[in-house]
Design a protein around this motif. Structure first.
Motif, PDB file in Angstrom:
ATOM      1  N   LYS A   1      72.905  17.543  16.411  1.00 18.74           N
ATOM      2  CA  LYS A   1      72.038  18.173  15.412  1.00 18.74           C
ATOM      3  C   LYS A   1      72.761  18.464  14.096  1.00 18.74           C
ATOM      4  O   LYS A   1      72.121  18.845  13.113  1.00 18.74           O
TER       5      LYS A   1
ATOM      6  N   LYS B   1      73.603  20.328  20.879  1.00 15.88           N
ATOM      7  CA  LYS B   1      73.157  21.287  19.866  1.00 15.88           C
ATOM      8  C   LYS B   1      74.094  21.323  18.662  1.00 15.88           C
ATOM      9  O   LYS B   1      73.645  21.448  17.510  1.00 15.88           O
TER      10      LYS B   1
ATOM     11  N   ARG C   1      74.974  20.642  26.858  1.00 15.84           N
ATOM     12  CA  ARG C   1      73.923  21.231  26.016  1.00 15.84           C
ATOM     13  C   ARG C   1      74.489  21.645  24.653  1.00 15.84           C
ATOM     14  O   ARG C   1      73.850  21.454  23.617  1.00 15.84           O
TER      15      ARG C   1
END
Length: 236
Positions: free
Chosen positions: A32, A28, A24
């Motif tokens: 991103k 992130k 995760r």
């Protein structure tokens, strides 16, 4: 920070971490971050060509444009600017998240549930930041050279093929690329340990979170520049 790193290293060695949290955080932090890294890298390459344009035109050294732009980009500019961008976006955000968890007692709640906060929160974030900076530096190297090649075409009329021949024609080698990648790992370590440390030691509610974020940005930037000198001196 040394004590925190010792605890992190112990959990990494014992493979005590939450792998789902690691994935995760990689999404992130790394995926991103791609848009801002793309923009930064393209303009970095363009700036390197603009700075070299005067010398290239004065001495008619168009064949050396690829070497001149590539040398500084691969060894210094790309890893350094990428580290500063990741520090501002990822490091500060990581500190804010951890600091908020601390002041709202979410970290204490994890301990009450017999969940190790370091294994669940810190180790995945620590590894994700280092991996993010390494991967983003690779992207930045490629994109900066791409931006430099087509800026050279627009400003100096140097064909991209000639530019890339200057990059790969023997003046630049794997050592120049690995120099920048080693720096990215060191910079990633500094940003990761600083952001985790200041996040965990947050006190004083919302104002304390702001102070921790500020401390992370300052410590990360200072650490990046200091270790940039050390690594450059050691690797030559």
């Amino acid at each position: 920070m040394a004590v925190l790193f010792g605890s992190i290293a112990h959990r990494i060695a014992s493979r005590s971490m939450d792998r789902g949290e690691l994935l995760r955080n990689l999404y992130k932090m790394a995926v991103k971050s791609l848009p801002i890294v793309v923009v930064t890298a393209l303009f970095t390459g363009a700036i390197m060509v603009i700075q070299a344009a005067t010398i290239v035109e004065r001495y008619g050294a168009q064949a050396l444009l690829g070497w001149g732009a590539g040398f500084g980009t691969l060894r210094e500019v790309a890893p350094l600017l990428t580290a500063l961008m990741i520090s501002g976006r990822v490091g500060a955000n990581n500190t804010a998240e951890l600091g908020t968890m601390v002041v709202t007692e979410q970290v204490d709640a994890l301990r009450a549930l017999a969940i190790d906060p370091l294994a669940f929160l810190i180790v995945p974030r620590f590894l994700a930041i280092i991996a993010t900076l390494f991967m983003m530096t690779l992207f930045a190297d490629l994109l900066a050279l791409f931006g430099a090649a087509y800026t050279g075409l627009a400003l100096l009329g140097v064909e991209p093929r000639s530019f890339y021949n200057g990059v790969t024609g023997g003046l630049l080698g794997f050592g120049d690329v690995s120099n920048g990648l080693v720096k990215s790992l060191v910079f990633g370590f500094v940003i990761a340990i600083a952001s985790c440390y200041f996040g965990l030691k947050t006190t004083g509610g919302a104002p304390g979170v702001g102070r921790s974020v500020n401390a992370t940005v300052v410590a990360s930037a200072a650490g990046v520049f200091a270790l940039d000198y050390v690594v450059s001196f050691l690797l030559g």
